[in-house]
Design a protein around this motif. Structure first.
Motif, short mmCIF file in Angstrom:
data_model
loop_
_atom_site.label_atom_id
_atom_site.label_comp_id
_atom_site.label_asym_id
_atom_site.label_seq_id
_atom_site.Cartn_x
_atom_site.Cartn_y
_atom_site.Cartn_z
N PHE A 249 15.83 -1.76 8.74
CA PHE A 249 14.44 -1.32 8.69
C PHE A 249 14.27 -0.01 9.45
N LEU A 250 14.98 0.09 10.57
CA LEU A 250 14.90 1.31 11.37
C LEU A 250 15.81 2.41 10.84
N GLY A 251 16.61 2.09 9.81
CA GLY A 251 17.51 3.08 9.26
C GLY A 251 18.84 3.13 9.97
N LEU A 252 19.14 2.12 10.81
CA LEU A 252 20.38 2.13 11.57
C LEU A 252 21.35 1.06 11.12
N GLY A 253 21.02 0.38 10.04
CA GLY A 253 21.89 -0.69 9.56
C GLY A 253 22.62 -0.26 8.31
N ILE A 254 22.43 -1.05 7.27
CA ILE A 254 23.07 -0.77 6.00
C ILE A 254 22.45 0.50 5.42
N GLN A 255 23.31 1.41 4.96
CA GLN A 255 22.80 2.68 4.47
C GLN A 255 22.51 2.67 2.97
N PRO A 256 21.45 3.33 2.55
CA PRO A 256 21.19 3.46 1.13
C PRO A 256 22.33 4.23 0.46
N PRO A 257 22.60 4.00 -0.83
CA PRO A 257 21.81 3.19 -1.75
C PRO A 257 22.18 1.71 -1.79
N THR A 258 23.11 1.25 -0.92
CA THR A 258 23.46 -0.17 -0.92
C THR A 258 22.20 -1.01 -0.72
N PRO A 259 21.96 -1.97 -1.61
CA PRO A 259 20.73 -2.74 -1.45
C PRO A 259 20.83 -3.76 -0.31
N SER A 260 19.86 -3.74 0.59
CA SER A 260 19.76 -4.77 1.63
C SER A 260 18.29 -5.10 1.80
N TRP A 261 18.02 -6.31 2.25
CA TRP A 261 16.62 -6.72 2.37
C TRP A 261 15.86 -5.86 3.37
N GLY A 262 16.52 -5.58 4.50
CA GLY A 262 15.87 -4.76 5.51
C GLY A 262 15.60 -3.35 5.00
N GLY A 263 16.57 -2.82 4.27
CA GLY A 263 16.40 -1.47 3.73
C GLY A 263 15.25 -1.41 2.74
N THR A 264 15.20 -2.42 1.86
CA THR A 264 14.11 -2.45 0.88
C THR A 264 12.76 -2.60 1.58
N LEU A 265 12.75 -3.41 2.64
CA LEU A 265 11.51 -3.56 3.42
C LEU A 265 11.08 -2.23 3.99
N SER A 266 12.07 -1.46 4.45
CA SER A 266 11.77 -0.17 5.03
C SER A 266 11.16 0.76 3.98
N ASP A 267 11.72 0.73 2.73
CA ASP A 267 11.11 1.49 1.63
C ASP A 267 9.69 0.99 1.40
N GLY A 268 9.55 -0.33 1.43
CA GLY A 268 8.24 -0.95 1.19
C GLY A 268 7.22 -0.48 2.21
N ARG A 269 7.70 -0.30 3.44
CA ARG A 269 6.78 0.14 4.49
C ARG A 269 6.34 1.58 4.24
N ALA A 270 7.29 2.42 3.83
CA ALA A 270 6.94 3.82 3.58
C ALA A 270 5.94 3.95 2.44
N PHE A 271 6.02 3.02 1.48
CA PHE A 271 5.15 3.12 0.31
C PHE A 271 4.13 1.99 0.26
N ILE A 272 3.78 1.48 1.45
CA ILE A 272 2.93 0.29 1.50
C ILE A 272 1.56 0.54 0.86
N LEU A 273 1.08 1.77 0.95
CA LEU A 273 -0.24 2.06 0.38
C LEU A 273 -0.17 2.25 -1.13
N LEU A 274 0.93 2.87 -1.59
CA LEU A 274 1.07 3.15 -3.01
C LEU A 274 1.57 1.95 -3.80
N PHE A 275 2.71 1.39 -3.32
CA PHE A 275 3.35 0.30 -4.07
C PHE A 275 3.56 -0.91 -3.16
N PRO A 276 2.49 -1.63 -2.85
CA PRO A 276 2.66 -2.73 -1.88
C PRO A 276 3.62 -3.83 -2.34
N HIS A 277 3.92 -3.93 -3.64
CA HIS A 277 4.77 -5.03 -4.09
C HIS A 277 6.22 -4.89 -3.62
N ILE A 278 6.64 -3.66 -3.27
CA ILE A 278 8.04 -3.47 -2.89
C ILE A 278 8.42 -4.32 -1.68
#
Lengths: 334, 304
Positions: B241-270
């Motif tokens: 989530f902080l960007g210090l774990g699994i690096q993109p583009p490898t899919p990880s739940w924390g990474g996807t959550l981090s994307d979701g946070r960045a786009f929480i206003l636009l695409f809350p479903h992520i």
């Protein structure tokens, strides 16, 4: 008792020495030594960047680097460097930020109130819910209430705080628009705005703590309620509420205080992620920012202070626990 | 009442049962206790499913998790794409399935490292008291004194984020609890008669540790591991989530959550799907741990 305190104190000092060694070594494992970091990326840029005059500028850079290393004592044996560093810490000098060359200690202390505020609010919220819920679950053992409380606390442990925070932002901040979703305004500047912004992050943290406290309090009370003195109290005709409030709770609250002490001592762990989610510029925020900016002296300072705080709080908790409960004192033999 | 009488009168029926009872091993009794806990059984089944999902991710994903569908940025769920698309137009459902791999690899991998270090430290400290105990106990205290997340972030930033470093870094920072529990367990085992007897007939330290001590610390360790996996999965998600774990583009739940946070206003479903998966997985491991504790170590019931 005196011996107990002395022993505990010595153990804490040993732990702090270990902590300082770990942090020191970790920092030296980081890419680039402090001198290189001090000269900064732009200076290093000469080496990588320029093609034409690069040899001239490269030697200039290396010369500067050598000089700075000597100045900072980096040419001496590693243990001497460590001892110098420790001497600095004991004198209140935790080093200088690579970013702006200001001493890191005042910057860190300046961020402390924001983090403390979150934590105090979260603990208060958690206590308000956890104490009645824990008592109820323990008294009505194996009832619907007990299971409901158990389910709540299991869920509380499983929900990552950062996701819960996101949900709160989405629901209360965006959809309902009740609270501003991020930012920090010091309490002394505008108490109302400050509390408005503090509400969601402390609620998030508070819910996690509630799960933690409830689970602990329930288990502790269940054990206490089986003790002989509780049976005696009920045999002499005290009502259940009298037994709980006067006898059982008194015992459990002491243990709950220990847990709270540990939570407050480990404040940084609790708030790093929360502060990130809510843009709350406290210690955790500073830590993450410093790491991304490769401001290692700052990181070093924060980690050392956090570990110091945790060890001190633990020491105080242990000592007060020993004062309150003679059995612990007797057990302590390490 | 009538039924049990009927059973008791027939000698052929009593015979085998009566013989079987004393032979029923501790393990099968534990299994019976575990089966009685419905939540733990459901949790166990969920974890098995999750493991299968992670192992066969390649064959079960409906879409390539890395493929970018142009013009589909942040499009919500549909029947073709169950969880919709992420912020660059990748199929979220497939990414979440692949994310289970990272979660399980980190959860189990880091736990293994932590258990190995923790048990070695705990047994050494508990069995050989004196200075090894003092030294190792202080070392354990030291680890506990660090705010674990800060230490993790620090190490991850120094070593550079990747799957391997995430596993190793979490593993070497979370063994303290195992060391503490194992040490306490060994201290009390040491005083028990069977260990004293083994010492008296001249068994070597090695034999005592491997034959008598280790099998007896196994149960609490298994319980702790199960409870610990959940915590580690959350830690991994936090790091990513902080960007210090699994690096993109490898899919990880924390990474996807981090994307979701960045786009929480636009695409809350992520942020929804990976969050729910983390909650369910951690909950399952915690319930499994509770069930195992009650089954393997009935005396410890209800104590956190």
């Amino acid at each position: 008792m005196g011996l107990f305190i002395v022993r505990r104190l010595l153990a804490s000092v040993v732990v702090l020495i270990f902590v300082s060694i770990v942090v020191f070594v970790a920092m030296r494992l980081a890419p680039g030594d402090p001198a290189m970091l001090m000269l900064g990326a732009d200076a290093a840029g000469y080496v990588i960047g320029g093609a034409g005059e690069s040899t001239y500028q490269k030697s200039l850079y290396e010369e500067k680097l050598e000089e700075l290393r000597r100045e900072m004592g980096l040419d001496r044996p590693i243990y001497i460097q460590y001892l110098y560093w420790i001497r600095g810490i004991l004198g209140g000098n935790l080093g200088y930020s690579v970013r702006n060359e200001l001493p890191v200690l005042p910057i860190i202390l300046g961020r402390l109130p924001a983090t403390l505020e979150l934590l105090v609010l979260a603990v208060i919220m958690a206590m308000i819910v956890a104490i009645p819920a824990g008592i109820l679950a323990a008294v009505k053992h194996r009832s619907m209430i007990d299971y409901a409380v158990g389910t709540f606390s299991a869920a509380g442990f499983a929900i990552p705080v950062f996701w819960l925070g996101l949900l709160f932002i989405l629901i209360f901040g965006v959809r309902l628009g009740w609270f501003p979703v991020s930012g920090y305004i010091p309490l002394w500047e505008s108490p109302v705005e400050n509390l408005k912004r503090a509400f969601l992050p402390s609620l998030t943290l508070g819910l996690y703590l509630t799960a933690y406290f409830v689970r602990f309090l329930r288990a502790d009370l269940l054990e206490v309620l089986q003790q002989d003195y509780i049976r005696t109290a009920s045999a002499k005709g005290l009502t259940q509420s009298q037994i709980i409030l006067r006898h059982a709770l008194k015992n459990s609250v002491i243990s709950l205080l220990t847990i709270i002490g540990i939570v407050v001592g480990g404040l940084l762990s609790g708030s790093v992620i929360i502060e990130q989610v809510f843009g709350w510029s406290g210690l955790g925020w500073l830590l993450v920012q410093s790491i991304f900016q490769r401001d290692y002296p700052m990181v070093q300072g924060i980690v050392i202070l956090a570990a110091f705080g945790y060890t001190m709080v633990n020491l105080l908790v242990d000592i007060s626990y020993g004062l309150l409960n003679p059995r612990i004192r007797a057990q302590f033999s390490m | 009442m009538g039924k049990s009488l009927e059973v008791a009168t027939s000698k052929e029926q009593i015979g085998p049962v009566a013989e079987e009872l004393p032979r029923r091993s501790e393990r099968s009794r534990a299994w019976r206790r575990y089966k009685a806990n419905r939540m733990a059984v459901i949790a166990g089944a969920f974890i098995i499913l999750l493991c299968l999902m992670a192992i066969f991710a390649d064959t079960i994903v409906p879409h390539d998790p890395l493929e970018i569908y142009s013009g589909k940025r942040g499009v919500g769920p549909s029947s073709e794409h169950l969880m919709g698309f992420d912020h660059v137009g990748r199929d979220l459902f497939s990414r979440v399935i692949y994310g289970s791999r990272v979660a399980l690899i980190v959860g189990l991998g880091a736990s293994s490292i932590a258990v190995i270090i923790g048990v070695m430290v705990g047994v050494t400290a508990g069995y050989f008291s004196g200075w090894p105990d003092s030294l190792l106990s202080r070392l354990t205290d030291t680890l506990m004194a660090f705010p674990i997340i800060a230490l993790l972030i620090l190490l991850a930033s120094i070593v550079g984020p990747s799957l391997v470093t995430t596993v190793v870094v979490i593993g070497v920072t979370s063994w303290a609890i195992y060391a503490r529990v194992v040490r306490a367990q060994v201290l009390s085992l040491k005083r028990q008669e069977f260990v004293v007897a083994a010492l008296a007939i001249g068994a070597s330290d090695r034999r005592i540790i491997f034959r008598h001590i280790l099998p007896n610390v196994l149960a609490p360790v298994i319980v702790l591991v199960t409870l610990g996996v959940g915590t580690i999965i959350i830690l991994e998600a936090a790091l990513s989530f902080l960007g210090l774990g699994i690096q993109p583009p490898t899919p990880s739940w924390g990474g996807t959550l981090s994307d979701g946070r960045a786009f929480i206003l636009l695409f809350p479903h992520i942020a929804m799907a990976p969050g729910i998966m983390i909650v369910l997985t951690v909950l399952a491991f915690n319930l499994l741990g509770d069930g195992l504790r009650d089954a393997l170590d009935p005396r410890q019931k209800d104590i956190t």
